[in-house]
Design an enzyme around this catalytic site. Structure first.
Site, PDB file in Angstrom:
ATOM      1  N   TYR A 275      -5.701   6.022  -8.889  1.00  0.00           N
ATOM      2  CA  TYR A 275      -6.840   5.208  -8.446  1.00  0.00           C
ATOM      3  C   TYR A 275      -8.120   5.623  -9.176  1.00  0.00           C
ATOM      4  O   TYR A 275      -8.927   4.772  -9.557  1.00  0.00           O
ATOM      5  CB  TYR A 275      -7.039   5.339  -6.932  1.00  0.00           C
ATOM      6  CG  TYR A 275      -6.061   4.527  -6.128  1.00  0.00           C
ATOM      7  CD1 TYR A 275      -6.386   3.257  -5.665  1.00  0.00           C
ATOM      8  CD2 TYR A 275      -4.789   5.013  -5.832  1.00  0.00           C
ATOM      9  CE1 TYR A 275      -5.488   2.505  -4.931  1.00  0.00           C
ATOM     10  CE2 TYR A 275      -3.879   4.272  -5.114  1.00  0.00           C
ATOM     11  CZ  TYR A 275      -4.230   3.016  -4.662  1.00  0.00           C
ATOM     12  OH  TYR A 275      -3.330   2.265  -3.945  1.00  0.00           O
TER      13      TYR A 275
ATOM     14  N   CYS B 235       0.819  -1.215   0.000  1.00  0.00           N
ATOM     15  CA  CYS B 235       0.000   0.000   0.000  1.00  0.00           C
ATOM     16  C   CYS B 235       0.849   1.259   0.000  1.00  0.00           C
ATOM     17  O   CYS B 235       1.704   1.431   0.869  1.00  0.00           O
ATOM     18  CB  CYS B 235      -0.904  -0.027   1.224  1.00  0.00           C
ATOM     19  SG  CYS B 235      -1.812   1.517   1.497  1.00  0.00           S
TER      20      CYS B 235
END
Length: 339
Positions: A181, A50
């Protein structure tokens, strides 16, 4: 949770929207939120996959907080209960004694309906989540944990430059950190087009800014560089193909590729990066984008270790400070995750 590097996301009909952190308590020097900065009291839970969590991993290492703030590394591939500790013996975190990070969320707020995200800081004595505020955690490590920093720790958020750092970070966040994203999870062509255009518009501006300076703000490493690095290091491995940000590769931008290699080769940056975790997470968890769950063999990682020549621009990576020492035993990135 089914996908999303941090679990902190929401989908509209056509566009991706990142949710705000629900648990935003702060750990401070004076303990004003009830959480004083104390050595050994808290555990930082991360995933090396992440980008938001990787910021905290880098900051902790640069600041030398390993002895003060222990770290748990979650499996990069989640199941329906999200982040899990299957990398540890018996599938339990050895300090918190839990199988899933969700258990610390439940201890803080029973039935919390939101996503389980990393980075997260957990209070070891109570097993309760303290914060999952990924935007604030690293800033507080730099400014509120100073009494626990190693000798020679760099000033990653210098007071005289905070306005400029904040402005640069805000621009990077909107179009790049989160923009990849928005492109990857777009459900409609127009939303994808807008997001992808924003990603490359931001990259072009950054390339221009970094053409004649080694770092984003001033002549030393700051929080802004950390936040840019964690997106750049993932760009060719996952964002270019998986998230369809494929107008250009990072390696095709002479300035940004050299800048990223410079940081990667700086102690505290590349030695925290696990490409195996990164690729397996994105390609195996985001089944809506990659239903076969096949993980690509590339890209070739050897280029990360090639000369960058950015030192010719001057700059002092750690300012008046010094580089961090060797990676703590037990926290090394396994061979398959490194160039």
């Amino acid at each position: 949770m089914s996908g999303g590097s941090d679990g902190n996301r929401a989908y509209g009909h056509t566009a991706f929207k990142r949710s705000r952190s629900h648990f935003a308590d702060r750990i401070t020097a004076d303990g004003r939120d009830g959480w004083p900065a104390e050595a050994g009291r808290y555990r930082l839970v991360v995933s090396r996959a992440c980008p938001w969590a990787s910021r905290a991993v880098i900051s902790r290492r640069l600041l030398g907080l390993e002895d003060a703030l222990s770290m748990a590394i979650a499996d990069p591939v989640q199941d329906d209960r999200s982040w899990r500790f299957t990398l540890d013996p018996g599938g339990r975190d050895p300090v918190l004694g839990i199988r899933y990070l969700a258990e610390a969320y439940d201890a803080r707020e029973t039935g919390y309906p939101g996503g389980v995200s990393v980075p997260a800081v957990v209070d070891v004595p109570s097993g309760r989540l303290v914060t999952n505020d990924y935007q604030r955690i690293t800033l507080d490590l730099a400014t509120e944990w100073t009494g626990l920093h190693r000798p020679g720790a760099p000033d990653l958020y210098p007071s005289r430059r905070r306005d400029e750092i904040d402005t640069v970070m805000a621009d990077i966040y909107e179009d790049l950190n989160n923009g990849v994203y928005r492109a990857g999870f777009a459900h409609e062509q127009g939303a994808y087009d807008d997001a992808c255009a924003g990603v490359f518009r931001c990259l072009e501006k950054l390339s221009s800014r970094l053409a004649d300076r080694r770092y984003l703000v001033g002549d030393t490493l700051t929080e802004a560089d950390i936040r840019l690095f964690t997106t750049l290091v993932r760009f060719d491995a996952v964002y270019h193909g998986h998230f369809k940000c494929n107008r250009r590769k990072l390696t095709e931008d002479r300035v940004l590729w050299a800048y990223a290699r410079d940081l990667f080769q700086t102690p505290g940056f590349g030695d925290t990066v696990d490409f195996d975790h990164i690729k397996r997470h994105y390609y195996q968890v985001h089944t809506g984008i990659n239903p076969t769950r096949i993980v690509p063999l590339g890209p070739d990682l050897s280029g990360w270790l090639t000369p960058h020549h950015r030192e010719e621009l001057g700059g002092r990576p750690f300012g008046e400070g010094t580089p961090p020492g060797p990676v703590r035993a037990g926290e090394e990135v396994p061979r398959q995750g490194r160039p």
